[in-house]
Write a protein that holds these residues in place. Structure first.
Motif, mmCIF file in Angstrom:
data_model
loop_
_atom_site.group_PDB
_atom_site.id
_atom_site.type_symbol
_atom_site.label_atom_id
_atom_site.label_comp_id
_atom_site.label_asym_id
_atom_site.label_seq_id
_atom_site.Cartn_x
_atom_site.Cartn_y
_atom_site.Cartn_z
ATOM 1 N N ILE A 1 0.855 -1.184 0.000
ATOM 2 C CA ILE A 1 0.000 0.000 0.000
ATOM 3 C C ILE A 1 0.890 1.233 0.000
ATOM 4 C CG2 ILE A 1 -1.974 -1.101 1.111
ATOM 5 C CD1 ILE A 1 -1.150 0.153 3.731
ATOM 6 N N SER B 1 -3.229 5.995 4.183
ATOM 7 C CA SER B 1 -3.311 5.690 2.766
ATOM 8 C C SER B 1 -4.528 6.377 2.165
ATOM 9 C CB SER B 1 -3.417 4.169 2.569
ATOM 10 O OG SER B 1 -3.983 3.850 1.320
ATOM 11 N N GLY C 1 1.291 5.481 0.907
ATOM 12 C CA GLY C 1 0.810 6.564 1.752
ATOM 13 C C GLY C 1 1.910 7.102 2.630
#
Length: 220
Positions: free
Chosen positions: A101, A117, A103
């Motif tokens: 992910i 995120s 972020g």
């Protein structure tokens, strides 16, 4: 760490626990609990406890002898925890295995950190389950969004010192565990007792899970 430091500046392949694909690149830096690899114009920070195998590889013919650019974060007295601290506020990729992910690290607690995120919002990630982190160059933003279109908004919920304590705060809420990585689960976090939690899935079926197997948890 003399065994590993003798490989500084050399090309190697890394097999990590929980990752199907290996990582190949130049060993740039090494700490007591972390190794830094430069691959495809990015710095990959790998906690050593996930290292299943590391072997030297021949230099690839398409590689140049140019010096890698300065990393986005400070490498002085490098360690896993310090890398997490220095990556706060820098757009990064984090891997839980075959699931990554993107972020920002917004807070670091005893055994977990908070990762904001744009797709998942605040995610609580276990420090021991993070496979690697890749901080991107300064001023990079997710999906090429302008900064004014992507304000970092940490969760309003107060943070506990440990992940187990934080999970207790989520009782009674719909949660997602492990973001699609195995064992992936989503449902109502009905109760937490000791190191066991009860999750009620969409079909109304309850299951038990040990908190040691929670890599990440967030409220959708």
């Amino acid at each position: 760490m003399q065994l590993i430091t003798s490989w500084l500046g050399k090309q190697a392949e890394f097999v990590l626990s929980g990752c199907k694909n290996s990582i190949q690149g130049e060993i740039i830096d090494i700490g007591n609990d972390i190794v830094v690899v430069y691959e495809n114009d990015r710095y990959i920070y790998i906690p050593i406890h996930h290292l299943q195998q590391m072997r030297l590889t021949p230099n690839r013919s398409n590689m140049t002898d140019s010096t890698p650019p300065d990393p986005a974060i400070d490498h002085s007295k490098i360690s896993y925890r310090k890398i997490l601290m220095n990556s706060r506020g820098i757009f990064s990729e984090v891997s839980l295995g075959d699931q990554s992910i993107h972020g920002y690290v917004t807070a670091i607690m005893n055994d977990y950190f908070v990762f904001f995120s744009p797709l998942h919002h605040s995610v609580y990630i276990s420090v021991k389950h993070l496979k690697y982190i890749v901080p991107y160059p300064v001023n990079t933003t997710p999906f090429s969004l302008r900064h004014d279109h992507f304000p970092v908004q940490p969760a309003a919920i107060s943070l506990s010192r440990t992940l187990d304590q934080q999970i207790h705060k989520l009782e009674g809420q719909l949660v997602t565990l492990n973001l699609g990585a195995k064992p992936y689960r989503a449902g109502l976090l009905k109760s937490v007792e000791g190191n066991l939690l009860e999750l009620v899935e969409a079909e109304g079926i309850s299951l038990m899970m040990h908190t040691d197997h929670i890599q990440a948890i967030h409220v959708p």
